[in-house]
Scaffold this active site. Structure first.
Site, mmCIF file in Angstrom:
data_model
loop_
_atom_site.group_PDB
_atom_site.id
_atom_site.type_symbol
_atom_site.label_atom_id
_atom_site.label_comp_id
_atom_site.label_asym_id
_atom_site.label_seq_id
_atom_site.Cartn_x
_atom_site.Cartn_y
_atom_site.Cartn_z
ATOM 1 C CD GLN A 11 -2.658 1.399 2.487
ATOM 2 O OE1 GLN A 11 -2.245 0.927 3.540
ATOM 3 N NE2 GLN A 11 -3.698 2.210 2.447
ATOM 4 C CG ASP A 33 6.848 -6.816 -2.688
ATOM 5 O OD1 ASP A 33 6.463 -7.950 -2.353
ATOM 6 O OD2 ASP A 33 6.377 -5.774 -2.204
ATOM 7 C CB ILE A 34 8.124 -11.908 -1.784
ATOM 8 C CG1 ILE A 34 7.065 -11.218 -0.930
ATOM 9 C CG2 ILE A 34 9.343 -12.294 -0.981
ATOM 10 C CD1 ILE A 34 6.437 -12.131 0.090
ATOM 11 C CE1 TYR A 141 2.714 -3.784 11.789
ATOM 12 C CE2 TYR A 141 1.283 -2.380 13.122
ATOM 13 C CZ TYR A 141 2.086 -2.560 12.016
ATOM 14 O OH TYR A 141 2.261 -1.524 11.132
ATOM 15 C CE LYS A 145 5.793 -1.883 11.908
ATOM 16 N NZ LYS A 145 6.729 -1.796 10.768
HETATM 17 P P1 NAD Z 1 1.492 -3.860 2.778
HETATM 18 O O1 NAD Z 1 1.130 -5.151 3.434
HETATM 19 O O2 NAD Z 1 0.504 -3.208 1.895
HETATM 20 O O3 NAD Z 1 2.822 -4.082 1.921
HETATM 21 C C1 NAD Z 1 3.905 -4.822 2.375
HETATM 22 C C2 NAD Z 1 4.659 -5.338 1.161
HETATM 23 O O4 NAD Z 1 5.740 -6.141 1.628
HETATM 24 C C3 NAD Z 1 3.820 -6.232 0.237
HETATM 25 O O5 NAD Z 1 3.933 -5.806 -1.096
HETATM 26 C C4 NAD Z 1 4.411 -7.619 0.426
HETATM 27 O O6 NAD Z 1 4.394 -8.416 -0.752
HETATM 28 C C5 NAD Z 1 5.831 -7.283 0.819
HETATM 29 N N1 NAD Z 1 6.468 -8.357 1.556
HETATM 30 C C6 NAD Z 1 5.938 -9.161 2.496
HETATM 31 N N2 NAD Z 1 6.848 -10.057 2.912
HETATM 32 C C7 NAD Z 1 7.976 -9.797 2.214
HETATM 33 C C8 NAD Z 1 9.261 -10.388 2.193
HETATM 34 N N3 NAD Z 1 9.572 -11.440 2.971
HETATM 35 N N4 NAD Z 1 10.187 -9.873 1.363
HETATM 36 C C9 NAD Z 1 9.892 -8.806 0.560
HETATM 37 N N5 NAD Z 1 8.693 -8.224 0.530
HETATM 38 C C10 NAD Z 1 7.746 -8.721 1.346
HETATM 39 O O7 NAD Z 1 2.003 -2.897 3.919
HETATM 40 P P2 NAD Z 1 2.009 -1.285 3.926
HETATM 41 O O8 NAD Z 1 0.698 -0.849 4.413
HETATM 42 O O9 NAD Z 1 2.516 -0.778 2.640
HETATM 43 O O10 NAD Z 1 3.048 -1.024 5.097
HETATM 44 C C11 NAD Z 1 4.413 -0.761 4.866
HETATM 45 C C12 NAD Z 1 5.080 -0.505 6.205
HETATM 46 O O11 NAD Z 1 4.430 0.571 6.887
HETATM 47 C C13 NAD Z 1 5.020 -1.685 7.193
HETATM 48 O O12 NAD Z 1 6.198 -1.718 7.956
HETATM 49 C C14 NAD Z 1 3.865 -1.349 8.078
HETATM 50 O O13 NAD Z 1 3.994 -1.955 9.328
HETATM 51 C C15 NAD Z 1 3.994 0.158 8.164
HETATM 52 N N6 NAD Z 1 2.721 0.806 8.529
HETATM 53 C C16 NAD Z 1 1.647 0.801 7.681
HETATM 54 C C17 NAD Z 1 0.451 1.435 8.049
HETATM 55 C C18 NAD Z 1 -0.745 1.460 7.128
HETATM 56 O O14 NAD Z 1 -1.804 1.954 7.530
HETATM 57 N N7 NAD Z 1 -0.652 0.978 5.906
HETATM 58 C C19 NAD Z 1 0.367 2.065 9.296
HETATM 59 C C20 NAD Z 1 1.455 2.017 10.150
HETATM 60 C C21 NAD Z 1 2.636 1.414 9.744
#
Ligand code: NAD
Length: 310
Positions: A11, A33-34, A141, A145
């Site tokens: 996202q 990415d994976i 989670y 963090k």
């Molecule tokens: P998301 O789940 O949409 O995306 C994560 C991506 O990581 C995915 O594309 C997935 O394929 C990839 N991934 C998963 N395992 C993997 C691996 N082993 N190797 C490589 N890639 C891998 O998450 P997001 O919402 O984009 O969040 C990104 C970061 O921001 C995270 O650390 C999350 O904790 C943090 N975060 C997000 C939010 C939110 O509201 N979206 C809020 C707080 C913190």
């Protein structure tokens, strides 16, 4: 400068990759990415299939492209992590150590690693949660963090690693779907409102949570990475705030544009996660240290979401 984004197809990663390519040139920003991502992301610059758990592969990609900055966006999010606690812990911690150690060894220069409002817990002051406060997270989670924040600060103090971090609130975007968080309802609600004129919300109507429009989150991320190192005074992670609202408040705002929209509340296991988090965040340190300010409130965000998803 060459940048690697790990977890680029998620996202946040999708929009972050496109913004960094705009700023620094397509060939300077390597998406990893994976899994493969959107056509726009895949066709606009270099992409590598990369497992954040595999230190050697990350190192190979960093050396091959002469990477100086890594944005580590791969993680397992709050709701999914409650279902797979061990997997979540392994992914969220191992990936961070791999990147921190590459910086410690001088193989990369700068790291961005996102934290979350999930670092806070039921004993944290709920409103205007300060930068420094009680932090007793009650989710897998959140524990990962908070631990990550401690290690970031430790690697900075002990080894001089230039790692920068933000505690993102729930993020709202129209380009990419969210990936298993507790605040996902605030994105789903728009898709369902436009498709079916109705949404069954998995949180209760009065659950107030800190949220942010993706544009603001990307702006903050770019800004903290561009600021001089001496401006980054918090080496754990910065509080960041955009807006706070309840499911009822966002539903009412959507109804001003879509008159027939209805909502029901059917709280599930995610209610307990949401109940452990703050309702609003004090981000004055980020505003003071690197001039953060948000552009979007609830009204403006709802207009953007509906206009773009239509
Ligand atoms: P998301 O789940 O949409 O995306 C994560 C991506 O990581 C995915 O594309 C997935 O394929 C990839 N991934 C998963 N395992 C993997 C691996 N082993 N190797 C490589 N890639 C891998 O998450 P997001 O919402 O984009 O969040 C990104 C970061 O921001 C995270 O650390 C999350 O904790 C943090 N975060 C997000 C939010 C939110 O509201 N979206 C809020 C707080 C913190």
């Amino acid at each position: 400068m060459k940048i690697l984004i790990i977890g680029a197809c998620g996202q946040i990663g999708t929009e972050l990759t496109m913004r960094l390519r705009e700023l620094y040139g397509n060939e300077s920003v390597i998406a990893g990415d994976i899994r493969e991502g959107s056509d726009e992301l895949m066709n606009s610059g270099p992409f590598e299939i990369l497992d954040a758990m595999d230190r050697d592969s990350i190192e190979d990609v960093c050396l091959h492209y002469e990477i100086s900055e890594v944005y580590l966006m791969a993680a397992m999010l709050s709701a999914t992590a409650e279902k797979y606690p061990k997997k979540a812990w392994n992914l969220n911690m191992d990936s961070l150590f791999h990147v921190l150690n590459l910086a410690r060894e001088g193989k990369i220069e700068k790291i961005f690693w996102p934290s979350s409002i999930a670092v806070f817990g039921p004993t944290t002051p709920k409103e205007n949660t300060p930068q420094q406060t009680i932090m007793e997270p009650s989710t897998v989670y959140g524990i990962s963090k908070q631990t990550g924040e401690r290690w970031c600060e430790y690697y900075h103090n002990k080894y001089g690693v230039d790692v920068r971090s933000i505690r993102y609130p729930g993020l709202i975007s129209w380009k990419t779907l969210p990936g298993g968080g507790t605040t996902d309802y605030a994105v789903e609600i728009f898709h369902e409102a436009l498709k079916n004129n109705h949404y069954d919300c998995f949180l209760s109507e009065t659950t107030n949570l800190p949220m942010m429009f993706m544009e603001d989150a990307i702006k903050a991320t770019v800004s903290i990475m561009q600021t001089k190192p001496e401006n980054v005074k918090q080496r754990s992670s910065y509080n960041l705030a955009g807006m706070s609202f309840t499911p009822q408040e966002i539903a009412t705002e959507i109804q001003t544009h879509l008159k027939d929209f209805t909502i029901n509340y059917k709280p599930d296991f995610r209610q307990a996660i949401a109940d452990s988090w703050p309702g609003s965040i004090d981000d004055s340190e980020a505003r003071k240290d690197w001039s953060w300010n948000n552009d979007y409130d609830l009204k403006k965000m709802v207009i953007e979401m509906i206009d773009n998803l239509k």
